[in-house]
Design a protein around this motif. Structure first.
Motif, PDB file in Angstrom:
ATOM      1  N   LYS A   5       9.008  -4.133   5.339  1.00 58.32           N
ATOM      2  CA  LYS A   5      10.037  -3.101   5.368  1.00 58.32           C
ATOM      3  C   LYS A   5       9.767  -2.131   4.230  1.00 58.32           C
ATOM      4  CE  LYS A   5      14.926  -2.156   5.341  1.00 58.32           C
ATOM      5  NZ  LYS A   5      16.285  -2.668   5.283  1.00 58.32           N
ATOM      6  N   PHE A   6       9.575  -0.871   4.584  1.00 58.91           N
ATOM      7  CA  PHE A   6       9.399   0.183   3.599  1.00 58.91           C
ATOM      8  C   PHE A   6      10.777   0.790   3.364  1.00 58.91           C
ATOM      9  CE2 PHE A   6       5.201  -0.439   5.377  1.00 58.91           C
ATOM     10  CZ  PHE A   6       4.413  -0.467   4.239  1.00 58.91           C
ATOM     11  N   VAL A   7      11.377   0.455   2.233  1.00 59.73           N
ATOM     12  CA  VAL A   7      12.779   0.733   1.954  1.00 59.73           C
ATOM     13  C   VAL A   7      13.098   2.222   1.952  1.00 59.73           C
ATOM     14  CG1 VAL A   7      14.626   0.372   0.274  1.00 59.73           C
ATOM     15  CG2 VAL A   7      12.944  -1.426   0.653  1.00 59.73           C
ATOM     16  N   LYS A   8      12.385   3.011   1.180  1.00 59.01           N
ATOM     17  CA  LYS A   8      12.691   4.446   1.058  1.00 59.01           C
ATOM     18  C   LYS A   8      12.498   5.191   2.376  1.00 59.01           C
ATOM     19  CE  LYS A   8      11.606   4.724  -3.856  1.00 59.01           C
ATOM     20  NZ  LYS A   8      10.696   5.273  -4.876  1.00 59.01           N
ATOM     21  N   LYS A  11      11.675   2.175   7.354  1.00 60.89           N
ATOM     22  CA  LYS A  11      10.757   1.856   8.441  1.00 60.89           C
ATOM     23  C   LYS A  11      10.267   0.425   8.279  1.00 60.89           C
ATOM     24  CE  LYS A  11       6.893   3.889  10.922  1.00 60.89           C
ATOM     25  NZ  LYS A  11       5.942   5.007  10.981  1.00 60.89           N
ATOM     26  N   GLU A  12      10.187  -0.283   9.387  1.00 63.04           N
ATOM     27  CA  GLU A  12       9.710  -1.661   9.369  1.00 63.04           C
ATOM     28  C   GLU A  12       8.507  -1.776  10.292  1.00 63.04           C
ATOM     29  OE1 GLU A  12      11.760  -6.030   9.844  1.00 63.04           O
ATOM     30  OE2 GLU A  12      12.955  -4.326   9.190  1.00 63.04           O
ATOM     31  N   VAL A  13       7.455  -2.427   9.805  1.00 62.80           N
ATOM     32  CA  VAL A  13       6.242  -2.599  10.599  1.00 62.80           C
ATOM     33  C   VAL A  13       5.893  -4.080  10.656  1.00 62.80           C
ATOM     34  CG1 VAL A  13       5.389  -0.299  10.024  1.00 62.80           C
ATOM     35  CG2 VAL A  13       4.653  -2.239   8.671  1.00 62.80           C
ATOM     36  N   ILE A  14       5.229  -4.460  11.717  1.00 65.38           N
ATOM     37  CA  ILE A  14       4.803  -5.850  11.900  1.00 65.38           C
ATOM     38  C   ILE A  14       3.397  -6.000  11.335  1.00 65.38           C
ATOM     39  CG2 ILE A  14       4.257  -7.632  13.592  1.00 65.38           C
ATOM     40  CD1 ILE A  14       6.368  -6.324  15.410  1.00 65.38           C
ATOM     41  N   ALA A  15       3.203  -7.085  10.599  1.00 66.60           N
ATOM     42  CA  ALA A  15       1.892  -7.336   9.997  1.00 66.60           C
ATOM     43  C   ALA A  15       1.485  -8.787  10.246  1.00 66.60           C
ATOM     44  CB  ALA A  15       1.944  -7.066   8.500  1.00 66.60           C
ATOM     45  N   ALA A  16       0.254  -8.971  10.639  1.00 65.71           N
ATOM     46  CA  ALA A  16      -0.294 -10.322  10.769  1.00 65.71           C
ATOM     47  C   ALA A  16      -0.533 -10.880   9.376  1.00 65.71           C
ATOM     48  CB  ALA A  16      -1.599 -10.273  11.548  1.00 65.71           C
ATOM     49  N   ASN A  17      -0.451 -12.190   9.236  1.00 66.05           N
ATOM     50  CA  ASN A  17      -0.770 -12.811   7.946  1.00 66.05           C
ATOM     51  C   ASN A  17      -2.182 -12.399   7.542  1.00 66.05           C
ATOM     52  OD1 ASN A  17       1.684 -14.049   7.801  1.00 66.05           O
ATOM     53  ND2 ASN A  17       0.934 -16.081   8.336  1.00 66.05           N
ATOM     54  N   GLY A  18      -2.328 -12.035   6.269  1.00 66.42           N
ATOM     55  CA  GLY A  18      -3.618 -11.611   5.758  1.00 66.42           C
ATOM     56  C   GLY A  18      -3.823 -10.107   5.802  1.00 66.42           C
ATOM     57  N   ALA A  19      -2.790  -9.363   6.229  1.00 66.41           N
ATOM     58  CA  ALA A  19      -2.910  -7.903   6.310  1.00 66.41           C
ATOM     59  C   ALA A  19      -2.873  -7.288   4.914  1.00 66.41           C
ATOM     60  CB  ALA A  19      -1.778  -7.329   7.160  1.00 66.41           C
ATOM     61  N   ASN A  20      -3.639  -6.231   4.732  1.00 64.32           N
ATOM     62  CA  ASN A  20      -3.659  -5.492   3.473  1.00 64.32           C
ATOM     63  C   ASN A  20      -2.500  -4.498   3.473  1.00 64.32           C
ATOM     64  OD1 ASN A  20      -4.600  -2.784   2.079  1.00 64.32           O
ATOM     65  ND2 ASN A  20      -5.646  -4.473   1.036  1.00 64.32           N
ATOM     66  N   LEU A  21      -1.704  -4.503   2.414  1.00 63.33           N
ATOM     67  CA  LEU A  21      -0.502  -3.679   2.343  1.00 63.33           C
ATOM     68  C   LEU A  21      -0.825  -2.182   2.425  1.00 63.33           C
ATOM     69  CD1 LEU A  21       2.541  -3.502   2.033  1.00 63.33           C
ATOM     70  CD2 LEU A  21       2.247  -3.761  -0.436  1.00 63.33           C
ATOM     71  N   ARG A  22      -1.841  -1.732   1.732  1.00 61.65           N
ATOM     72  CA  ARG A  22      -2.213  -0.314   1.763  1.00 61.65           C
ATOM     73  C   ARG A  22      -2.624   0.113   3.164  1.00 61.65           C
ATOM     74  NH1 ARG A  22      -7.012   2.429   1.680  1.00 61.65           N
ATOM     75  NH2 ARG A  22      -6.956   4.545   0.822  1.00 61.65           N
ATOM     76  N   LEU A  23      -3.439  -0.682   3.823  1.00 61.27           N
ATOM     77  CA  LEU A  23      -3.903  -0.331   5.166  1.00 61.27           C
ATOM     78  C   LEU A  23      -2.748  -0.294   6.159  1.00 61.27           C
ATOM     79  CD1 LEU A  23      -7.298  -2.260   5.408  1.00 61.27           C
ATOM     80  CD2 LEU A  23      -6.904   0.176   4.997  1.00 61.27           C
ATOM     81  N   LYS A  24      -1.828  -1.254   6.072  1.00 67.35           N
ATOM     82  CA  LYS A  24      -0.669  -1.259   6.975  1.00 67.35           C
ATOM     83  C   LYS A  24       0.202  -0.038   6.742  1.00 67.35           C
ATOM     84  CE  LYS A  24       0.127  -3.628   9.840  1.00 67.35           C
ATOM     85  NZ  LYS A  24      -0.394  -3.616  11.231  1.00 67.35           N
ATOM     86  N   ALA A  25       0.366   0.364   5.494  1.00 73.62           N
ATOM     87  CA  ALA A  25       1.143   1.570   5.201  1.00 73.62           C
ATOM     88  C   ALA A  25       0.464   2.790   5.821  1.00 73.62           C
ATOM     89  CB  ALA A  25       1.307   1.742   3.698  1.00 73.62           C
ATOM     90  N   MET A  26      -0.830   2.923   5.602  1.00 75.68           N
ATOM     91  CA  MET A  26      -1.562   4.084   6.120  1.00 75.68           C
ATOM     92  C   MET A  26      -1.560   4.118   7.650  1.00 75.68           C
ATOM     93  SD  MET A  26      -4.711   4.273   3.413  1.00 75.68           S
ATOM     94  CE  MET A  26      -5.411   5.737   4.162  1.00 75.68           C
ATOM     95  N   GLN A  27      -1.727   2.967   8.279  1.00 74.53           N
ATOM     96  CA  GLN A  27      -1.738   2.898   9.741  1.00 74.53           C
ATOM     97  C   GLN A  27      -0.391   3.315  10.337  1.00 74.53           C
ATOM     98  OE1 GLN A  27      -2.786  -1.201  10.342  1.00 74.53           O
ATOM     99  NE2 GLN A  27      -4.970  -0.847  10.004  1.00 74.53           N
ATOM    100  N   ASN A  28       0.661   3.203   9.545  1.00 71.81           N
ATOM    101  CA  ASN A  28       2.004   3.522  10.030  1.00 71.81           C
ATOM    102  C   ASN A  28       2.584   4.787   9.396  1.00 71.81           C
ATOM    103  OD1 ASN A  28       2.976   1.189  11.885  1.00 71.81           O
ATOM    104  ND2 ASN A  28       1.769   0.234  10.265  1.00 71.81           N
ATOM    105  N   ASN A  29       1.695   5.628   8.881  1.00 75.42           N
ATOM    106  CA  ASN A  29       2.082   6.929   8.310  1.00 75.42           C
ATOM    107  C   ASN A  29       3.096   6.828   7.172  1.00 75.42           C
ATOM    108  OD1 ASN A  29       0.415   8.445  10.118  1.00 75.42           O
ATOM    109  ND2 ASN A  29       1.932   8.049  11.710  1.00 75.42           N
ATOM    110  N   ILE A  30       2.956   5.781   6.356  1.00 71.66           N
ATOM    111  CA  ILE A  30       3.779   5.628   5.164  1.00 71.66           C
ATOM    112  C   ILE A  30       2.977   6.174   3.993  1.00 71.66           C
ATOM    113  CG2 ILE A  30       4.946   4.005   3.622  1.00 71.66           C
ATOM    114  CD1 ILE A  30       6.201   4.043   6.407  1.00 71.66           C
TER     115      ILE A  30
END
Length: 98
Positions: A5-8, A11-30
């Motif tokens: 969950k990106f508080v500010k 937005k909430e995104v689903i991540a598989a265990n082992g996901a990199n936080l930066r990459l998940k943010a970028m993939q979801n336009n955060i």
């Protein structure tokens, strides 16, 4: 699996265990970078310290701080992480650009 969950951004995104936080943010336009970080970031190599985020909840669901993080974040609160060095293994709430 866990949700990030990106508080500010409210937005909430689903991540598989082992996901990199930066990459998940970028993939979801955060946008995790402040203005100067947009131009000077190292692309996820852990060298610049511009992808700092604050973990609001779920610290126990993240990988331990790396040696790089310990060096760059030594004067920052314990709940600050470098998104590029952080592996997500469960639900977590993140505040970008602390």
């Amino acid at each position: 699996m866990g949700n990030i969950k990106f508080v500010k951004e409210n937005k909430e995104v689903i991540a598989a265990n082992g996901a990199n936080l930066r990459l998940k943010a970028m993939q979801n336009n955060i946008d995790i970078y402040k203005f100067i970080g947009k131009m000077t970031n190292c692309g996820g190599g852990g060298n610049c310290g511009t992808c700092i985020v604050e973990i609001v909840e779920g610290m126990e669901n993240l990988s331990p701080r790396t040696d790089t993080e310990k060096r760059i974040l030594k004067k920052k609160p314990e709940n600050y992480r470098l998104a590029c060095q952080t592996v997500v293994n469960g639900a977590v709430s993140v505040a970008t650009k602390p």
